[in-house]
Design a protein around this motif. Structure first.
Motif, PDB file in Angstrom:
ATOM      1  N   GLU A 389       0.831  -1.207   0.000  1.00 15.37           N
ATOM      2  CA  GLU A 389       0.000   0.000   0.000  1.00 15.37           C
ATOM      3  C   GLU A 389       0.865   1.255   0.000  1.00 15.37           C
ATOM      4  N   ARG A 390       1.981   1.187   0.692  1.00 15.35           N
ATOM      5  CA  ARG A 390       2.872   2.348   0.724  1.00 15.35           C
ATOM      6  C   ARG A 390       3.432   2.644  -0.659  1.00 15.35           C
ATOM      7  N   ARG A 391       3.804   1.600  -1.391  1.00 18.82           N
ATOM      8  CA  ARG A 391       4.312   1.806  -2.738  1.00 18.82           C
ATOM      9  C   ARG A 391       3.258   2.488  -3.607  1.00 18.82           C
ATOM     10  N   GLN A 392       2.011   2.008  -3.480  1.00 21.44           N
ATOM     11  CA  GLN A 392       0.935   2.619  -4.257  1.00 21.44           C
ATOM     12  C   GLN A 392       0.715   4.074  -3.842  1.00 21.44           C
ATOM     13  N   MET A 393       0.755   4.316  -2.523  1.00 18.40           N
ATOM     14  CA  MET A 393       0.543   5.673  -2.030  1.00 18.40           C
ATOM     15  C   MET A 393       1.662   6.610  -2.472  1.00 18.40           C
ATOM     16  N   GLU A 394       2.896   6.118  -2.487  1.00 21.19           N
ATOM     17  CA  GLU A 394       4.009   6.949  -2.940  1.00 21.19           C
ATOM     18  C   GLU A 394       3.862   7.306  -4.410  1.00 21.19           C
ATOM     19  N   ASP A 395       3.455   6.339  -5.214  1.00 22.46           N
ATOM     20  CA  ASP A 395       3.240   6.629  -6.640  1.00 22.46           C
ATOM     21  C   ASP A 395       2.135   7.662  -6.806  1.00 22.46           C
ATOM     22  N   PHE A 396       1.047   7.496  -6.045  1.00 18.71           N
ATOM     23  CA  PHE A 396      -0.069   8.445  -6.135  1.00 18.71           C
ATOM     24  C   PHE A 396       0.360   9.841  -5.677  1.00 18.71           C
ATOM     25  N   ASN A 397       1.112   9.892  -4.568  1.00 19.05           N
ATOM     26  CA  ASN A 397       1.573  11.184  -4.063  1.00 19.05           C
ATOM     27  C   ASN A 397       2.507  11.874  -5.049  1.00 19.05           C
ATOM     28  N   ALA A 398       3.345  11.095  -5.718  1.00 27.23           N
ATOM     29  CA  ALA A 398       4.245  11.685  -6.708  1.00 27.23           C
ATOM     30  C   ALA A 398       3.460  12.341  -7.843  1.00 27.23           C
ATOM     31  N   GLN A 399       2.392  11.650  -8.279  1.00 30.14           N
ATOM     32  CA  GLN A 399       1.558  12.235  -9.335  1.00 30.14           C
ATOM     33  C   GLN A 399       0.873  13.522  -8.839  1.00 30.14           C
ATOM     34  N   VAL A 400       0.338  13.464  -7.616  1.00 29.75           N
ATOM     35  CA  VAL A 400      -0.334  14.644  -7.068  1.00 29.75           C
ATOM     36  C   VAL A 400       0.637  15.810  -6.929  1.00 29.75           C
ATOM     37  N   LEU A 401       1.865  15.531  -6.479  1.00 31.79           N
ATOM     38  CA  LEU A 401       2.836  16.607  -6.311  1.00 31.79           C
ATOM     39  C   LEU A 401       3.223  17.220  -7.644  1.00 31.79           C
ATOM     40  N   ARG A 402       3.332  16.395  -8.673  1.00 34.82           N
ATOM     41  CA  ARG A 402       3.641  16.939  -9.996  1.00 34.82           C
ATOM     42  C   ARG A 402       2.522  17.871 -10.472  1.00 34.82           C
ATOM     43  N   LYS A 403       1.264  17.435 -10.273  1.00 34.95           N
ATOM     44  CA  LYS A 403       0.133  18.275 -10.669  1.00 34.95           C
ATOM     45  C   LYS A 403       0.076  19.552  -9.829  1.00 34.95           C
ATOM     46  N   LEU A 404       0.329  19.394  -8.522  1.00 36.49           N
ATOM     47  CA  LEU A 404       0.298  20.561  -7.649  1.00 36.49           C
ATOM     48  C   LEU A 404       1.394  21.549  -8.017  1.00 36.49           C
ATOM     49  N   GLY A 405       2.563  21.052  -8.409  1.00 38.22           N
ATOM     50  CA  GLY A 405       3.646  21.925  -8.832  1.00 38.22           C
ATOM     51  C   GLY A 405       3.281  22.711 -10.070  1.00 38.22           C
ATOM     52  N   SER A 406       2.581  22.043 -10.984  1.00 37.82           N
ATOM     53  CA  SER A 406       2.153  22.739 -12.202  1.00 37.82           C
ATOM     54  C   SER A 406       1.149  23.839 -11.875  1.00 37.82           C
ATOM     55  N   VAL A 407       0.188  23.519 -10.974  1.00 42.64           N
ATOM     56  CA  VAL A 407      -0.809  24.514 -10.582  1.00 42.64           C
ATOM     57  C   VAL A 407      -0.147  25.706  -9.904  1.00 42.64           C
ATOM     58  N   MET A 408       0.776  25.456  -8.984  1.00 41.67           N
ATOM     59  CA  MET A 408       1.424  26.534  -8.249  1.00 41.67           C
ATOM     60  C   MET A 408       2.290  27.392  -9.164  1.00 41.67           C
ATOM     61  N   SER A 409       2.909  26.762 -10.187  1.00 42.26           N
ATOM     62  CA  SER A 409       3.734  27.534 -11.114  1.00 42.26           C
ATOM     63  C   SER A 409       2.885  28.458 -11.961  1.00 42.26           C
ATOM     64  N   ALA A 410       1.657  28.036 -12.297  1.00 42.61           N
ATOM     65  CA  ALA A 410       0.786  28.834 -13.161  1.00 42.61           C
ATOM     66  C   ALA A 410      -0.021  29.865 -12.385  1.00 42.61           C
ATOM     67  N   ALA A 411      -0.105  29.770 -11.050  1.00 46.17           N
ATOM     68  CA  ALA A 411      -0.931  30.681 -10.254  1.00 46.17           C
ATOM     69  C   ALA A 411      -0.346  32.089 -10.284  1.00 46.17           C
ATOM     70  N   PRO A 412      -1.203  33.134 -10.451  1.00 46.42           N
ATOM     71  CA  PRO A 412      -0.698  34.515 -10.502  1.00 46.42           C
ATOM     72  C   PRO A 412      -0.380  35.085  -9.119  1.00 46.42           C
ATOM     73  N   VAL A 413      -0.703  34.380  -8.046  1.00 47.32           N
ATOM     74  CA  VAL A 413      -0.412  34.839  -6.679  1.00 47.32           C
ATOM     75  C   VAL A 413       0.559  33.871  -6.030  1.00 47.32           C
ATOM     76  N   GLY A 414       1.222  34.342  -4.975  1.00 41.20           N
ATOM     77  CA  GLY A 414       2.118  33.470  -4.236  1.00 41.20           C
ATOM     78  C   GLY A 414       1.354  32.476  -3.388  1.00 41.20           C
ATOM     79  N   ILE A 415       1.772  31.203  -3.413  1.00 36.03           N
ATOM     80  CA  ILE A 415       1.108  30.133  -2.659  1.00 36.03           C
ATOM     81  C   ILE A 415       2.159  29.458  -1.784  1.00 36.03           C
ATOM     82  N   ALA A 416       1.789  29.186  -0.545  1.00 35.44           N
ATOM     83  CA  ALA A 416       2.695  28.511   0.390  1.00 35.44           C
ATOM     84  C   ALA A 416       1.895  27.538   1.251  1.00 35.44           C
ATOM     85  N   PHE A 417       2.540  26.433   1.581  1.00 30.08           N
ATOM     86  CA  PHE A 417       1.960  25.459   2.508  1.00 30.08           C
ATOM     87  C   PHE A 417       2.828  25.469   3.762  1.00 30.08           C
ATOM     88  N   THR A 418       2.188  25.714   4.930  1.00 31.58           N
ATOM     89  CA  THR A 418       2.919  25.763   6.199  1.00 31.58           C
ATOM     90  C   THR A 418       2.357  24.746   7.167  1.00 31.58           C
TER      91      THR A 418
END
Length: 697
Positions: A389-418
């Motif tokens: 399950e961890r292997r599957q979750m890591e693969d899923f998280n990697a995909q989500v992080l790639r998508k999130l990186g694309s969204v954050m790069s295209a956003a016109p405002v600064g975004i931060a997660f704390t």
């Protein structure tokens, strides 16, 4: 899932050895104490050792405690039997002594009493009686001592026994008597006297007696020794009044029995029990230091006490308990060692499972999982499932992080997660806005981008209140660029999980400095007079309302109303431009005479006002006079024409009698009107002299 799940306290096992020698070295190394410290095997072995020690200790304690109780009970019975036997033996010997004296009395002829020499020779030949008594003696009927025979020989001391209570009892009752313990008048030692009357048909012709020295090793001293030879047993003889007649220590003879060490508490319990003839003390009493029993000789009333030292009685059992505890501890450690070896053999599959998990963490995903039965087998299957399950979750998280990186790069405002007040994820626009590279922000505390720590701490409660209400936080706060420049940032925050404060927060930031500046300019224009720069009526009334609402903490405070004198002629003769210049000069003059915390306002054409917080009435009058003088001193040169004005001022201090702001202002206006009416160019106070006229008057 955290990698710590697969890491034990002892760290990861080393890679599999390559040679047979290294294999054996690794196996032996597993038995090193550092691998056992804190391990499951060590905890189970220590728990087993503790259980064994506790069980054995409790068993030994209970057995020895029971044995001690039984021993004390048996010792009490034995001492009671021995005390009874000793008392019977003492009674028989006393009877023998009394009968011996009784048998001697008929052998003494009447004329022998008055012949000391003949009487002494007769007594010296009584070997049996001399063996029973310390001395023998004969008295006249009047109590005078005729002859006295002891181991030193025959004597005729001039001693009178007529005052002795035992002699008087013998005279009165004409029978044999035994005295209580007393000090002998001839020997000078503690004695007990046996006295037998000499009777014939004519009456009493004297008496014959024998004495026992209580401190000599005769009858009483023999009875006072341990009858069975034990050194820890003490035998004491007392009379019924509690006076010691015989004791192993001579200095204790004739002492009170209640003062006897080890016997005093038991003696008190015997007295409280009603002085029974035969009695055994409770051997388990809290203050008991001896096992004590007593019995009485009914004929003489003498009592035998036996004391068996409790510590000496129980010493063999306590020594046996100590030996048993040592043996139990040794056996428990041996059994614990055997248990550790057995556990090591039983938990081999667990060691293999730990090694497999360690290889997974090192990136080695190949290889089989160990097979085992029972709990270890179930744990192995569970970890294998979790790993998948961890292997599957890591693969899923990697995909989500790639998508999130694309969204954050295209956003016109600064975004931060704390999370936990630190940056964990920042967008490129966020880094650009603050002038930091990404690596300089990740993992750093969020307070670093705020203009001041105070502003950062003040933001926390506001964000918490918005999240608690189920709404995002929206606000403006001053942020600090990497180069030190401060700007206004528009913040918007939303929790990742409203029900988990540890899940983190998503922030969006943009630069709103221009909007804030424009808004503040509009707010300033709405509250200030454009000509003089002083606060206008709207702003002044807001300041008054704030001060009024802060009562009583805001008191003292005062309002000064200012009405210019001779201002209208300036407008009429020099024009409105000159009037405007004069108003500006007046505003500057007023501001030069007040504090920075005071409020200067232009509330009408030629009307000004002052709000003096934290200023009492007397101080307000002083300030008003300074302002009046400053206005009077103004000389405005307008096209060669000097222009001057005056001022009338009214002062009103805020008090508990004011129901609202209007009433406060009304009172200051009334004082100003009074100053103008009385001739202008004056300061008047509203306190105590003016009546406040309501709006309905």
């Amino acid at each position: 899932m955290d990698a710590d799940l697969f890491v034990g306290d002892g760290g990861l096992d080393p890679p599999a050895p390559a040679s047979a020698r290294e294999v054996w070295r690794a196996r032996l190394n597993r038995w090193h104490p550092r691998h056992w410290r804190g391990s499951l095997k060590a905890r189970l072995a220590l728990g087993g050792l503790a259980a064994l020690l506790l069980g054995m200790s409790l068993t030994v304690w209970w057995m020895v405690e029971s044995a001690e109780q039984d021993t004390l009970v048996q010792a009490g019975r034995h001492e009671q039997a021995e005390a009874t036997r000793t008392a019977l033996s003492l009674g028989r010997r006393i009877d023998v002594m009394r009968h011996a004296l009784g048998a001697l009395a008929p052998q003494i002829e009447a004329d022998m009493v008055n012949d000391p020499r003949r009487m002494g020779q007769f007594l010296e030949h009584q070997a049996v009686l001399r063996g029973l008594f310390s001395n023998l003696f004969v008295t006249t009927p009047q109590g005078r001592l005729q002859v006295y025979v002891d181991p030193l020989g025959m004597r005729t001391p001039a001693t009178d026994l007529s005052d002795r209570p035992y002699f008087q009892t013998m005279l009165r009752e004409r029978r044999s008597v035994i005295s209580g313990p007393l000090s002998g008048r001839v020997a000078g030692e503690p004695v007990v006297v046996f006295l037998q009357p000499l009777l014939d048909a004519s009456g009493l012709r004297g008496s014959v007696g024998g004495a026992l020295r209580l401190t000599s090793r005769e009858l009483m001293a023999d009875l006072a020794q341990a009858t069975d030879g034990a050194q820890d047993i003490t035998v004491i003889v007392s009379n019924d009044d509690g006076q010691v007649l015989a004791h192993p220590r001579r200095d204790r003879v004739l002492a009170p029995l209640a003062d006897e060490p080890g016997l005093a508490a038991a003696h008190a319990r015997w007295v409280a029990a009603g002085r029974p003839a035969q009695w055994t003390d409770d051997p388990q009493a809290d203050d008991a230091t001896h096992v004590i029993a007593t019995a009485v000789d009914a004929g003489s009333g003498w009592r035998v006490w036996r004391m068996h030292d409790r510590a000496a009685l129980l010493a063999p059992l306590r020594e046996a308990r100590l030996r048993a505890m040592r043996s139990s501890a040794a056996l428990a450690f041996l059994l614990a060692g055997a248990m550790m070896a057995f556990l090591a053999w039983q938990l081999r599959p667990l060691d293999a499972l730990e090694a497999r998990a360690a290889r997974l963490l090192q990136g080695d995903a190949e290889g089989d999982w160990p097979e085992a039965d029972g709990e270890v087998g179930r744990l192995s299957r569970t970890l294998r499932h979790v790993w998948a399950e961890r292997r599957q979750m890591e693969d899923f998280n990697a995909q989500v992080l790639r998508k999130l990186g694309s969204v954050m790069s295209a956003a016109p405002v600064g975004i931060a997660f704390t999370r936990n007040r630190c940056f964990e994820l920042v967008s490129a626009e966020f880094c650009k806005l603050l002038g930091y590279p990404e690596y300089a922000l990740l993992g750093q505390p969020t307070v670093m981008i705020f203009a001041s720590p105070e502003e950062y701490e003040g933001l926390g409660p506001q964000v918490g209140a918005a999240f608690a209400a189920g709404e995002p936080y929206v606000g403006e706060v001053q942020l600090r660029h990497q180069d030190g420049r401060v700007f206004w940032g528009g913040l918007r925050a939303r929790p990742v999980d409203p029900y988990d404060s540890q899940a983190g927060t998503i922030w969006s930031v943009n630069d709103v400095s221009e909007q804030v500046h424009s808004r503040r300019q509009l707010e300033h224009a709405a509250m200030h007079d454009p000509l003089t720069g002083a606060m206008n009526r709207k702003g002044f009334e807001r300041a008054l309302s704030f001060e009024f609402a802060g009562q009583p903490a805001s008191r003292p405070a005062a309002v000064v109303m200012i009405d210019l004198d001779h201002f209208k002629p300036i407008n009429d003769t020099a024009g409105h431009a000159a009037g405007d210049a004069m108003l500006v000069a007046v505003a500057q003059a007023i501001g030069s005479r007040v504090r920075g915390s005071d409020t200067v306002a232009r509330i009408g054409g030629d009307e000004f006002a002052l709000l003096l917080p934290h200023c009492d009435h007397d101080r307000a009058l002083v300030v008003a006079e300074k302002v009046r003088q400053a206005i009077t001193d103004i000389t405005l040169d307008w096209n060669g024409l000097p222009l001057r004005v005056g001022a009338s001022l009214g002062v009103a201090e805020l008090g508990a009698q004011h129901e609202n702001v209007a009433q406060w202002l009304e009172q200051a206006d009334a004082a100003c009107y009074e100053a103008k009416r009385s001739g202008r160019g004056a300061v008047r106070s509203a306190r105590g002299t003016l009546r406040v006229v309501g709006s309905g008057s």
